[in-house]
Design an enzyme around this catalytic site. Structure first.
Site, PDB file in Angstrom:
ATOM      1  CE1 TYR A   1      46.599  35.087  38.512  1.00 13.16           C
ATOM      2  CE2 TYR A   1      48.024  33.026  38.453  1.00 13.16           C
ATOM      3  CZ  TYR A   1      47.124  33.937  37.706  1.00 13.16           C
ATOM      4  OH  TYR A   1      46.940  33.870  36.392  1.00 13.16           O
TER       5      TYR A   1
ATOM      6  CE  LYS B   1      47.994  48.429  31.726  1.00 12.10           C
ATOM      7  NZ  LYS B   1      48.461  48.863  30.112  1.00 12.10           N
TER       8      LYS B   1
ATOM      9  CG  ASP C   1      49.506  47.702  27.367  1.00 13.94           C
ATOM     10  OD1 ASP C   1      50.694  47.951  28.331  1.00 13.94           O
ATOM     11  OD2 ASP C   1      49.057  48.542  26.925  1.00 13.94           O
TER      12      ASP C   1
ATOM     13  CG  ASP D   1      49.747  32.262  34.710  1.00 16.51           C
ATOM     14  OD1 ASP D   1      50.260  31.541  34.071  1.00 16.51           O
ATOM     15  OD2 ASP D   1      48.485  32.375  35.064  1.00 16.51           O
TER      16      ASP D   1
END
Length: 334
Positions: A121, A173, A207, A231
């Protein structure tokens, strides 16, 4: 103590009025400075985040805000992102706790800490022309800094310990984004080592965390993660306890702290007096904890939970009360 108040757009003024009445009932001795932000501020100030609003928060160091709308098009940047960047509000705190009996999940009580100013972001974004089309390719360059990740994760651990939490899950990740997410994981494990005698740590790929969160949310205690992942996962967590209308939030920094309802401004129901003020009420309770008035924050939480458990609820969580009817139910318990 002075407090900056941003009523916000859409349903914001309605739920803020309720919250101010509840703060009055618990004798929270604030002096309010009402300022404008969001879509509504364009007509009065020509900007979604006026200079006087920034000046107020700089002076008070403390703000409570309703939901804000950012106009589509016209080059307007998200007001929330501007606030976070301007005041370096690097830690977003999002609790999710079961409040409504009889839902899909019971016993959910987790806190998610989201890094708030770096990552995907914060990057430079642009369109590139390809094959004659001006939007032939979208490019985003993002970064996470070691210093920023260490600062954020250390804050998260210290806050989790102060809350009496037992286990932190670092969500990443790094299996794919080995540098961007890897630096977060490295910093997280470094900080975890400092506190290993006080609080346990495990790690999850994002995930895997997502599928576990929608199956067994009650198994999570504290989640610490990066900006975009936080988020997404914080909204998933809110969904397990009844939605964003029940989800409080705080943006924490060294210069200022902004407490907010994280849901949208819901212009389609603005003025109908059916909005649920719970998220902002619980955000105000978090604010009271922060300024050292935990007894007042606990009183608000107890009154809100007691009303909901008694079936005195707004429509979207199975009740028949309007916004002010729910306010009266809460006030009756204070």
């Amino acid at each position: 103590m002075e407090l900056t108040i941003i009523k916000g757009d859409g349903i914001g003024p309605e739920i803020m009025d309720v919250t101010l009445e509840v703060l009055k009932a618990v004798c929270a001795d604030f002096t309010y400075d009402f300022v404008a932000a969001g879509e509504g501020a364009i007509a009065t100030h020509g900007d979604t985040l006026p200079a006087e609003t920034l000046a107020s928060i700089e002076r008070t160091g403390l703000a409570l805000k309703g939901p804000l709308s950012t106009p589509s098009g016209g080059g307007y940047t998200s007001v929330n992102v501007r606030l976070r960047k301007h005041f370096d509000l690097y830690a977003n705190v999002r609790p999710a706790k079961t409040l409504v009996p009889g839902g899909r999940f019971t016993g959910v009580d987790l806190v998610l800490f989201r890094e708030n100013v770096e990552g995907l972001y914060s990057g430079d974004e642009r369109w590139e022309e390809v094959d004659g089309h001006p939007h032939g390719r979208g490019v985003l360059t993002a970064s996470n800094s070691r210093a920023g990740m260490l600062r954020f994760v250390d804050y998260s651990y210290r806050a989790a310990i102060a809350m009496g939490r037992q286990r932190v899950t670092l969500v990443h990740k790094a299996n794919i984004m080995k540098a961007l997410s890897g630096i977060f994981l490295e910093a997280g494990l470094e900080v975890a080592e400092r506190y290993k005698d006080v609080i346990a740590t495990d790690t999850l790929i994002a995930d895997d965390c997502g599928q576990k969160l929608v199956r067994w949310p009650e198994r999570f205690d504290v989640i610490v993660t990066t900006n975009l992942l936080g988020d997404i996962l914080s909204d998933v967590a809110a969904g397990t306890v009844g939605g964003l209308g029940l989800a409080p939030g705080a943006n924490m920094g060294d210069k200022a702290c902004v407490f907010e309802a994280v849901h949208g401004s819901a212009p389609d129901i603005a003025g109908k007096l059916i909005a649920n003020p719970t998220a902002l009420l619980l955000s105000a309770a978090m604010m009271l904890d922060h300024v050292g008035w935990k007894d007042k924050g606990d009183a608000i939480r107890h009154a809100v939970v007691s009303a909901i458990e008694a079936g005195e609820r707004t429509g979207e969580i199975g009740g028949k009360l309007n916004t002010y009817g729910f306010m009266k139910a809460v006030l009756a318990r204070l």
